[in-house]
Scaffold this active site. Structure first.
Site, mmCIF file in Angstrom:
data_model
loop_
_atom_site.group_PDB
_atom_site.id
_atom_site.type_symbol
_atom_site.label_atom_id
_atom_site.label_comp_id
_atom_site.label_asym_id
_atom_site.label_seq_id
_atom_site.Cartn_x
_atom_site.Cartn_y
_atom_site.Cartn_z
ATOM 1 N N SER A 90 -2.187 -9.530 -6.176
ATOM 2 C CA SER A 90 -0.579 -9.165 -6.026
ATOM 3 C C SER A 90 -0.593 -10.259 -4.589
ATOM 4 C CB SER A 90 -0.329 -8.072 -5.231
ATOM 5 O OG SER A 90 -1.165 -6.765 -5.902
ATOM 6 N N HIS A 140 0.237 -11.748 -13.426
ATOM 7 C CA HIS A 140 0.632 -10.450 -12.676
ATOM 8 C C HIS A 140 1.377 -9.458 -12.694
ATOM 9 C CE1 HIS A 140 2.315 -9.119 -8.517
ATOM 10 N NE2 HIS A 140 2.319 -8.148 -8.664
ATOM 11 N N ASN A 193 6.258 -9.970 -4.679
ATOM 12 C CA ASN A 193 5.333 -9.708 -2.976
ATOM 13 C C ASN A 193 6.103 -10.068 -2.019
ATOM 14 O OD1 ASN A 193 5.142 -7.084 -4.510
ATOM 15 N ND2 ASN A 193 2.721 -8.009 -5.042
ATOM 16 N N GLU A 210 4.458 -11.903 -13.353
ATOM 17 C CA GLU A 210 4.548 -12.710 -12.647
ATOM 18 C C GLU A 210 3.916 -14.361 -13.769
ATOM 19 O OE1 GLU A 210 6.050 -13.439 -7.897
ATOM 20 O OE2 GLU A 210 4.592 -12.224 -8.619
HETATM 21 C C1 LIG Z 1 2.610 -4.260 -5.692
HETATM 22 C C2 LIG Z 1 2.082 -5.381 -6.502
HETATM 23 O O1 LIG Z 1 1.988 -6.354 -6.799
HETATM 24 C C3 LIG Z 1 4.044 -5.638 -7.408
HETATM 25 C C4 LIG Z 1 4.411 -4.472 -8.105
HETATM 26 O O2 LIG Z 1 3.966 -3.778 -8.990
HETATM 27 S S1 LIG Z 1 5.786 -3.470 -6.896
HETATM 28 C C5 LIG Z 1 6.122 -2.370 -7.331
HETATM 29 C C6 LIG Z 1 6.918 -2.527 -8.212
HETATM 30 N N1 LIG Z 1 7.689 -0.577 -9.012
HETATM 31 C C7 LIG Z 1 8.566 -0.596 -8.667
HETATM 32 O O3 LIG Z 1 9.268 -0.999 -7.760
HETATM 33 C C8 LIG Z 1 8.808 0.817 -9.378
HETATM 34 C C9 LIG Z 1 10.071 1.568 -8.517
HETATM 35 N N2 LIG Z 1 10.180 2.726 -9.101
HETATM 36 C C10 LIG Z 1 11.256 3.364 -10.430
HETATM 37 O O4 LIG Z 1 11.659 2.070 -10.821
HETATM 38 C C11 LIG Z 1 11.070 3.852 -11.403
HETATM 39 O O5 LIG Z 1 10.691 4.975 -9.696
HETATM 40 C C12 LIG Z 1 10.592 4.308 -12.082
HETATM 41 C C13 LIG Z 1 10.500 3.793 -13.549
HETATM 42 C C14 LIG Z 1 9.033 4.534 -11.876
HETATM 43 C C15 LIG Z 1 10.472 5.742 -12.124
HETATM 44 O O6 LIG Z 1 11.504 6.074 -13.237
HETATM 45 P P1 LIG Z 1 12.600 7.951 -13.164
HETATM 46 O O7 LIG Z 1 13.793 7.660 -13.094
HETATM 47 O O8 LIG Z 1 12.501 8.106 -11.267
HETATM 48 O O9 LIG Z 1 11.448 8.276 -14.144
HETATM 49 P P2 LIG Z 1 11.036 9.149 -15.317
HETATM 50 O O10 LIG Z 1 12.691 9.244 -16.160
HETATM 51 O O11 LIG Z 1 10.343 10.384 -15.077
HETATM 52 O O12 LIG Z 1 10.462 7.385 -15.826
HETATM 53 C C16 LIG Z 1 11.165 6.720 -16.340
HETATM 54 C C17 LIG Z 1 10.658 5.899 -17.281
HETATM 55 O O13 LIG Z 1 9.128 5.339 -16.796
HETATM 56 C C18 LIG Z 1 8.312 6.452 -17.301
HETATM 57 N N3 LIG Z 1 6.986 6.059 -16.120
HETATM 58 C C19 LIG Z 1 7.146 6.744 -15.585
HETATM 59 N N4 LIG Z 1 5.899 7.108 -14.422
HETATM 60 C C20 LIG Z 1 5.496 5.927 -15.033
HETATM 61 C C21 LIG Z 1 3.940 6.149 -15.056
HETATM 62 N N5 LIG Z 1 2.874 5.965 -13.420
HETATM 63 N N6 LIG Z 1 3.776 5.274 -16.172
HETATM 64 C C22 LIG Z 1 3.904 4.700 -17.183
HETATM 65 N N7 LIG Z 1 5.379 5.627 -17.695
HETATM 66 C C23 LIG Z 1 6.019 5.917 -16.632
HETATM 67 C C24 LIG Z 1 8.587 7.786 -18.525
HETATM 68 O O14 LIG Z 1 8.279 8.298 -19.113
HETATM 69 C C25 LIG Z 1 10.183 6.980 -18.794
HETATM 70 O O15 LIG Z 1 10.010 6.707 -19.603
HETATM 71 P P3 LIG Z 1 11.283 6.373 -20.743
HETATM 72 O O16 LIG Z 1 11.994 5.770 -20.665
HETATM 73 O O17 LIG Z 1 10.619 6.092 -21.899
HETATM 74 O O18 LIG Z 1 11.515 8.144 -21.061
HETATM 75 N N1 LIG Z 2 -0.839 -1.437 -7.273
HETATM 76 C C1 LIG Z 2 -0.034 -1.684 -7.625
HETATM 77 O O1 LIG Z 2 1.264 -1.952 -7.717
HETATM 78 C C2 LIG Z 2 0.044 -3.133 -8.516
HETATM 79 C C3 LIG Z 2 -1.476 -3.699 -7.667
HETATM 80 N N2 LIG Z 2 -1.826 -5.400 -8.386
HETATM 81 C C4 LIG Z 2 -3.251 -5.250 -8.151
HETATM 82 O O2 LIG Z 2 -3.812 -4.792 -9.521
HETATM 83 C C5 LIG Z 2 -5.115 -5.457 -8.296
HETATM 84 C C6 LIG Z 2 -5.689 -3.269 -9.124
HETATM 85 O O3 LIG Z 2 -4.607 -2.812 -8.057
HETATM 86 P P1 LIG Z 2 -5.133 -1.076 -8.752
HETATM 87 O O4 LIG Z 2 -5.200 -0.659 -10.292
HETATM 88 O O5 LIG Z 2 -3.074 -0.279 -8.233
HETATM 89 O O6 LIG Z 2 -5.656 -0.761 -7.360
HETATM 90 P P2 LIG Z 2 -6.786 0.536 -8.335
HETATM 91 O O7 LIG Z 2 -7.337 1.116 -6.590
HETATM 92 O O8 LIG Z 2 -5.687 1.701 -8.781
HETATM 93 O O9 LIG Z 2 -8.207 0.200 -9.023
HETATM 94 C C7 LIG Z 2 -8.820 -0.654 -8.270
HETATM 95 C C8 LIG Z 2 -9.989 -0.588 -10.046
HETATM 96 O O10 LIG Z 2 -10.602 -1.010 -9.750
HETATM 97 C C9 LIG Z 2 -12.133 -0.654 -9.583
HETATM 98 N N3 LIG Z 2 -13.462 -1.641 -8.913
HETATM 99 C C10 LIG Z 2 -13.359 -3.159 -7.561
HETATM 100 N N4 LIG Z 2 -14.242 -2.809 -7.527
HETATM 101 C C11 LIG Z 2 -14.530 -3.251 -9.366
HETATM 102 C C12 LIG Z 2 -15.925 -4.180 -9.638
HETATM 103 N N5 LIG Z 2 -16.360 -4.988 -9.116
HETATM 104 N N6 LIG Z 2 -15.630 -4.165 -11.436
HETATM 105 C C13 LIG Z 2 -15.366 -3.711 -11.945
HETATM 106 N N7 LIG Z 2 -14.023 -3.039 -11.104
HETATM 107 C C14 LIG Z 2 -14.067 -2.581 -9.998
HETATM 108 C C15 LIG Z 2 -12.036 0.416 -8.639
HETATM 109 O O11 LIG Z 2 -13.464 1.047 -8.581
HETATM 110 P P3 LIG Z 2 -13.536 2.163 -7.799
HETATM 111 O O12 LIG Z 2 -12.602 3.405 -7.528
HETATM 112 O O13 LIG Z 2 -15.403 2.363 -7.579
HETATM 113 O O14 LIG Z 2 -13.414 1.128 -6.270
HETATM 114 C C16 LIG Z 2 -11.111 0.820 -9.012
HETATM 115 O O15 LIG Z 2 -11.328 2.234 -10.537
HETATM 116 C C17 LIG Z 2 -4.987 -5.615 -7.528
HETATM 117 O O16 LIG Z 2 -5.417 -7.036 -7.159
HETATM 118 C C18 LIG Z 2 -3.773 -5.397 -7.056
HETATM 119 O O17 LIG Z 2 -3.361 -6.115 -5.858
HETATM 120 C C19 LIG Z 2 -0.642 -5.536 -9.007
HETATM 121 C C20 LIG Z 2 0.436 -5.312 -9.269
HETATM 122 C C21 LIG Z 2 0.643 -4.348 -8.835
#
Ligand SMILES: CC(=O)CC(=O)SCCNC(=O)CCNC(=O)[C@H](O)C(C)(C)COP(=O)(O)OP(=O)(O)OC[C@H]1O[C@@H](n2cnc3c(N)ncnc32)[C@H](O)[C@@H]1OP(=O)(O)O
Ligand SMILES: NC(=O)C1=CN([C@@H]2O[C@H](COP(=O)(O)OP(=O)(O)OC[C@H]3O[C@@H](n4cnc5c(N)ncnc54)[C@H](OP(=O)(O)O)[C@@H]3O)[C@@H](O)[C@H]2O)C=CC1
Length: 291
Positions: free
Chosen positions: A119, A140, A190, A152
């Site tokens: 991320s 990403h 992010n 990304e």
């Molecule tokens: C941290 C990083 O590195 C980068 C990132 O990812 S940052 C995070 C980016 N993500 C966001 O910002 C998500 C923001 N949230 C949303 O867009 C919405 O709340 C959401 C899409 C997650 C859920 O939407 P919603 O309208 O509240 O719920 P809901 O109607 O139940 O779901 C919409 C669809 O998503 C699916 N869905 C929801 N959560 C899901 C999950 N965890 N896994 C798989 N599918 C999922 C549902 O099945 C539904 O599918 P259909 O359209 O085919 O029916």
């Molecule tokens: N969460 C998010 O919304 C997003 C996350 N990311 C990125 O994706 C990556 C994963 O995040 P996320 O899935 O949320 O994290 P989680 O904590 O859900 O999952 C990480 C997994 O990796 C496992 N793990 C740790 N060390 C190892 C290893 N050496 N070999 C194999 N598996 C290992 C962990 O095991 P254990 O539980 O035993 O530690 C766990 O099952 C991160 O780099 C995160 O920044 C990118 C986009 C969105």
């Protein structure tokens, strides 16, 4: 080079989503984790999500069966070595990622493309500790992977054009849209999103609002699908904190300092949905704010 097989390292929330969409698009997927339980949970969740897609008529039963047939799980790193593309999606800790790339190295074919779903961490720095910086880049996905349209793509300083093009072709085959981002801390999404979440935690910390009012304000006042604290719980508070630390260290600017309250939640092991507790408590029928 055409990618046909994909190895995914880390079977957490991102790893399982990546395996899901890759298999549905016809790639053979090997999913790896350090815990068998994580692999079992991931496969169960992929099955549940595919079943839901069938019941909502988004995919056919044949698509679902084909996708599941293309996914295998393994705790043995060597078993993913012959993949055309490897996507590392393990915990957001740089040392963890370096160790994974080191243990993968002896098993990879020379032409294998190595990528990270990180991320925030520098792609150039991750690449520099591998044997193939020119075949390394950031891949990403956004969470939840089956739903979010964007991927990304981040080139490190040494990434070659063929590697970028091969990854872009994968994104296109997945039916997703690629955004090309330069390799600076936390890239595009992010860099903007996580400081917003961190500011929401400050808003809570300073008593400007409580969990419920902050989330409601941003949902109804800014039309966000989730409130920032709900989204933080969804992403994982450990991941949010790790990203803030990369921004703070990498850009050397105090405006990115992580909120002490975010640090406290992580220290408590309250990491959000994945541990059942964060800014909300998910152990009951309905999420209950913890502040
Ligand atoms: C941290 C990083 O590195 C980068 C990132 O990812 S940052 C995070 C980016 N993500 C966001 O910002 C998500 C923001 N949230 C949303 O867009 C919405 O709340 C959401 C899409 C997650 C859920 O939407 P919603 O309208 O509240 O719920 P809901 O109607 O139940 O779901 C919409 C669809 O998503 C699916 N869905 C929801 N959560 C899901 C999950 N965890 N896994 C798989 N599918 C999922 C549902 O099945 C539904 O599918 P259909 O359209 O085919 O029916
Ligand atoms: N969460 C998010 O919304 C997003 C996350 N990311 C990125 O994706 C990556 C994963 O995040 P996320 O899935 O949320 O994290 P989680 O904590 O859900 O999952 C990480 C997994 O990796 C496992 N793990 C740790 N060390 C190892 C290893 N050496 N070999 C194999 N598996 C290992 C962990 O095991 P254990 O539980 O035993 O530690 C766990 O099952 C991160 O780099 C995160 O920044 C990118 C986009 C969105």
């Amino acid at each position: 080079m055409e990618i046909k097989s994909v190895g995914v390292v880390g079977a957490g929330q991102m790893g399982n989503g990546i395996a899901h969409v890759m298999a549905l698009s016809g790639y053979n997927v090997r999913l790896n984790d350090v815990r068998q339980e994580a692999l079992d949970d991931a496969l169960a969740l992929i099955t549940k999500n595919l079943d839901r897609q069938v019941s909502r008529e988004k995919i056919s039963q044949t698509d679902r069966d084909g996708a599941l047939g293309r996914i295998s799980t393994t705790m043995d790193m060597a078993a993913i070595g012959d993949s055309d593309l490897v996507i590392e999606a393990a915990t957001e800790r740089e040392e963890v990622k370096h160790k994974i790339f080191e243990s993968l190295a002896p098993h990879l074919r020379p032409e294998t493309i190595l990528t990270s779903n990180t991320s925030s961490i520098s792609i150039t720095r991750l690449a520099s500790r591998t044997d193939r910086p020119e075949k390394f880049m950031g891949f990403h996905f956004m969470n939840p992977v089956p739903v979010m349209q964007l991927v990304e793509l981040i080139r490190g300083i040494a990434t070659d054009v063929d590697t970028y093009d091969a990854c872009l072709a994968v994104v296109n085959k997945l039916g997703k849209t690629a955004a090309s981002a330069e390799d600076f801390p936390a890239f595009i999404v992010n860099r903007v999103l996580i400081p917003m979440i961190n500011e929401a935690v400050y808003t809570l910390y300073e008593g400007v609002g409580n969990v419920k009012s902050i989330d409601m304000a941003m949902k109804l006042g800014a039309n966000h699908p989730m409130g920032p604290l709900e989204l933080a719980d969804f992403i994982g508070l450990d991941t949010c904190l790790a990203i803030m630390n990369v921004l703070h260290d990498g850009l050397a600017d105090t405006k990115y300092r992580p909120c002490p309250l975010l640090t406290k939640y992580v220290e408590a092991g309250w990491l959000g949905r994945k541990t059942q507790r964060g800014f909300y408590d998910y152990r009951g029928e309905e999420p209950v704010p913890t502040r």
